[in-house]
Scaffold this motif. Structure first.
Motif, mmCIF file in Angstrom:
data_model
loop_
_atom_site.group_PDB
_atom_site.id
_atom_site.type_symbol
_atom_site.label_atom_id
_atom_site.label_comp_id
_atom_site.label_asym_id
_atom_site.label_seq_id
_atom_site.Cartn_x
_atom_site.Cartn_y
_atom_site.Cartn_z
ATOM 1 N N HIS A 1 1.264 5.580 -10.163
ATOM 2 C CA HIS A 1 1.973 5.003 -9.276
ATOM 3 C C HIS A 1 1.605 4.809 -7.910
ATOM 4 C CE1 HIS A 1 2.001 9.004 -7.019
ATOM 5 N NE2 HIS A 1 1.771 9.641 -8.376
ATOM 6 N N ILE A 2 2.552 3.850 -7.285
ATOM 7 C CA ILE A 2 2.032 3.371 -5.774
ATOM 8 C C ILE A 2 2.054 4.373 -5.032
ATOM 9 C CG2 ILE A 2 4.535 2.604 -5.157
ATOM 10 C CD1 ILE A 2 3.360 0.228 -4.182
ATOM 11 N N SER A 3 2.714 5.562 -5.024
ATOM 12 C CA SER A 3 2.885 6.669 -4.008
ATOM 13 C C SER A 3 1.461 7.067 -4.021
ATOM 14 C CB SER A 3 3.746 7.717 -4.715
ATOM 15 O OG SER A 3 5.034 7.098 -4.775
ATOM 16 N N ILE A 4 0.356 7.349 -4.929
ATOM 17 C CA ILE A 4 -0.711 7.776 -4.676
ATOM 18 C C ILE A 4 -1.547 6.921 -3.793
ATOM 19 C CG2 ILE A 4 -3.196 7.788 -5.828
ATOM 20 C CD1 ILE A 4 -1.639 9.217 -8.206
ATOM 21 N N LEU A 5 -1.423 5.304 -3.719
ATOM 22 C CA LEU A 5 -1.815 4.634 -2.966
ATOM 23 C C LEU A 5 -1.458 4.749 -1.606
ATOM 24 C CD1 LEU A 5 -1.773 1.149 -5.210
ATOM 25 C CD2 LEU A 5 -3.809 2.978 -4.787
ATOM 26 N N VAL A 6 -0.262 4.926 -1.550
ATOM 27 C CA VAL A 6 0.407 5.186 -0.217
ATOM 28 C C VAL A 6 -0.479 6.371 0.555
ATOM 29 C CG1 VAL A 6 2.436 5.681 1.234
ATOM 30 C CG2 VAL A 6 2.498 3.983 -0.744
ATOM 31 N N SER A 7 -0.301 7.517 -0.182
ATOM 32 C CA SER A 7 -0.892 8.688 0.416
ATOM 33 C C SER A 7 -2.210 8.698 0.654
ATOM 34 C CB SER A 7 -0.411 10.082 -0.344
ATOM 35 O OG SER A 7 -1.325 9.740 -1.767
ATOM 36 N N ASP A 8 -2.998 7.659 -0.037
ATOM 37 C CA ASP A 8 -4.527 7.577 0.121
ATOM 38 C C ASP A 8 -4.715 6.774 1.423
ATOM 39 O OD1 ASP A 8 -7.131 8.355 -0.770
ATOM 40 O OD2 ASP A 8 -7.320 6.002 -0.951
ATOM 41 N N GLN A 9 -3.778 5.924 1.979
ATOM 42 C CA GLN A 9 -4.180 4.764 3.221
ATOM 43 C C GLN A 9 -3.198 5.318 4.238
ATOM 44 O OE1 GLN A 9 -5.831 1.614 1.445
ATOM 45 N NE2 GLN A 9 -4.394 1.074 2.716
ATOM 46 N N SER A 10 -2.285 6.400 4.346
ATOM 47 C CA SER A 10 -1.271 6.272 5.349
ATOM 48 C C SER A 10 -1.743 6.784 6.533
ATOM 49 C CB SER A 10 0.058 7.003 4.743
ATOM 50 O OG SER A 10 -0.342 8.342 4.572
ATOM 51 N N GLN A 11 -2.632 7.785 6.720
ATOM 52 C CA GLN A 11 -3.257 8.106 7.738
ATOM 53 C C GLN A 11 -1.930 8.463 8.722
ATOM 54 O OE1 GLN A 11 -5.712 5.381 8.935
ATOM 55 N NE2 GLN A 11 -7.247 6.099 7.498
ATOM 56 N N GLY A 12 -0.993 9.250 8.146
ATOM 57 C CA GLY A 12 0.221 9.493 9.052
ATOM 58 C C GLY A 12 1.473 8.608 9.061
ATOM 59 N N ASP A 13 1.121 7.391 8.529
ATOM 60 C CA ASP A 13 2.290 6.454 8.740
ATOM 61 C C ASP A 13 2.574 5.759 7.428
ATOM 62 O OD1 ASP A 13 4.055 4.441 9.325
ATOM 63 O OD2 ASP A 13 3.190 3.549 10.958
ATOM 64 N N GLU A 14 3.247 6.503 6.396
ATOM 65 C CA GLU A 14 3.638 6.104 5.064
ATOM 66 C C GLU A 14 4.354 4.927 4.984
ATOM 67 O OE1 GLU A 14 5.163 9.148 2.691
ATOM 68 O OE2 GLU A 14 3.497 10.454 2.867
ATOM 69 N N ARG A 15 5.260 4.610 5.969
ATOM 70 C CA ARG A 15 5.844 3.427 6.013
ATOM 71 C C ARG A 15 5.187 2.140 5.971
ATOM 72 N NH1 ARG A 15 9.853 1.397 3.416
ATOM 73 N NH2 ARG A 15 10.181 -0.581 4.170
ATOM 74 N N LYS A 16 4.429 2.087 7.066
ATOM 75 C CA LYS A 16 3.636 1.132 7.383
ATOM 76 C C LYS A 16 2.595 0.924 6.253
ATOM 77 C CE LYS A 16 0.232 -0.853 10.739
ATOM 78 N NZ LYS A 16 -0.586 -0.375 11.722
ATOM 79 N N ALA A 17 1.999 2.005 5.730
ATOM 80 C CA ALA A 17 1.020 1.737 4.513
ATOM 81 C C ALA A 17 1.701 1.153 3.131
ATOM 82 C CB ALA A 17 0.511 3.318 4.274
ATOM 83 N N LEU A 18 2.943 1.734 2.914
ATOM 84 C CA LEU A 18 3.796 1.321 2.033
ATOM 85 C C LEU A 18 4.022 -0.264 2.213
ATOM 86 C CD1 LEU A 18 5.157 1.421 -0.622
ATOM 87 C CD2 LEU A 18 7.217 2.469 0.568
ATOM 88 N N ASP A 19 4.546 -0.788 3.167
ATOM 89 C CA ASP A 19 4.578 -2.166 3.620
ATOM 90 C C ASP A 19 3.339 -2.864 3.404
ATOM 91 O OD1 ASP A 19 7.294 -1.824 4.066
ATOM 92 O OD2 ASP A 19 6.964 -1.851 6.532
ATOM 93 N N GLU A 20 2.303 -2.381 3.717
ATOM 94 C CA GLU A 20 0.825 -3.160 3.780
ATOM 95 C C GLU A 20 0.607 -3.367 2.317
ATOM 96 O OE1 GLU A 20 -1.975 -1.478 6.218
ATOM 97 O OE2 GLU A 20 -0.801 -2.014 8.019
ATOM 98 N N ILE A 21 0.550 -2.310 1.376
ATOM 99 C CA ILE A 21 0.207 -2.227 0.034
ATOM 100 C C ILE A 21 1.166 -3.219 -0.699
ATOM 101 C CG2 ILE A 21 0.287 -0.665 -1.988
ATOM 102 C CD1 ILE A 21 -0.681 1.511 0.163
ATOM 103 N N ALA A 22 2.487 -3.097 -0.587
ATOM 104 C CA ALA A 22 3.514 -3.789 -1.126
ATOM 105 C C ALA A 22 3.416 -5.296 -1.044
ATOM 106 C CB ALA A 22 4.822 -3.479 -0.747
ATOM 107 N N THR A 23 2.918 -5.562 0.372
ATOM 108 C CA THR A 23 2.741 -6.887 0.633
ATOM 109 C C THR A 23 1.349 -7.640 -0.080
ATOM 110 O OG1 THR A 23 3.813 -7.060 2.853
ATOM 111 C CG2 THR A 23 2.184 -8.740 2.479
ATOM 112 N N LYS A 24 0.424 -7.117 -0.217
ATOM 113 C CA LYS A 24 -0.776 -7.166 -1.005
ATOM 114 C C LYS A 24 -0.682 -7.353 -2.461
ATOM 115 C CE LYS A 24 -4.185 -5.235 2.406
ATOM 116 N NZ LYS A 24 -5.256 -4.150 2.469
ATOM 117 N N LEU A 25 0.293 -6.488 -3.099
ATOM 118 C CA LEU A 25 0.645 -6.641 -4.325
ATOM 119 C C LEU A 25 1.616 -7.544 -4.870
ATOM 120 C CD1 LEU A 25 0.885 -2.634 -5.166
ATOM 121 C CD2 LEU A 25 -1.073 -4.202 -5.809
#
Length: 178
Positions: free
Chosen positions: A133-157
């Motif tokens: 799931h994408i949530s694992i990627l977000v938690s691995d990248q977020s460094q405290g800002d899950e929303r920003k990490a999710l936006d970046e990951i979703a854009t790349k995907l």
């Protein structure tokens, strides 16, 4: 087309170049929905299917797919199945050579996943790719800002789905009860 008529009517089916995210609370069956979609694609097309199930070991992912053919949860240890049933389930799913599984070895960074998706699409000719799931990627990248990490990951995907002309189906865990 989708295996569910009502959803087919709403979405017009699965189309390459699109990215779908299935979101719900924990234990609601999101992974099973992905498996059902993959099995339906395998049964109704000649296309290859890429599977990135980041929480599962490969054996569980493979047995999860075989379970659909056997109509028994083969990935659960105490389920009784004859050798003939097991062989038939294998032949009807993994034995078709349409499934390509990615073993993440615990690596959940977005660059590794993008490389895996590119390999599945270009090297294995997978036109349908499932990410759980994408949530694992977000938690691995977020460094405290899950929303920003999710936006970046979703854009790349999303960019990748267009570039590779694939359909990407993902799971995202919901933090709020649904």
């Amino acid at each position: 087309p989708l295996p569910w008529e009502a959803l087919q009517d709403i979405t017009y089916g699965i189309r390459k170049g699109e990215m779908w995210t299935i979101t719900a609370g924990s234990g609601m069956g999101k992974t099973q929905v992905l498996r059902e979609l993959a099995y339906h694609i395998q049964q109704t097309t000649n296309e290859n299917i890429g599977m990135l199930f980041l929480e599962d070991i490969l054996d569980d992912s493979a047995r999860g797919m075989m379970s659909l053919s056997a109509n028994k949860p083969l990935h659960i240890p105490n389920v009784k199945v004859s050798p003939e049933e097991f062989e038939e389930a294998y032949k009807n799913t993994l034995g078709t050579n349409k499934y390509f599984f990615f073993d993440s070895f615990g690596s959940n960074d977005i660059d590794t996943i993008i490389e895996a998706i590119e390999y599945l699409a270009l090297g294995c000719d997978c036109k349908y790719i499932f990410l759980d799931h994408i949530s694992i990627l977000v938690s691995d990248q977020s460094q405290g800002d899950e929303r920003k990490a999710l936006d970046e990951i979703a854009t790349k995907l999303r960019t990748l789905t267009i570039k590779l002309d694939i359909w990407l189906g993902m799971v995202s865990h919901s933090k709020r009860p649904t």
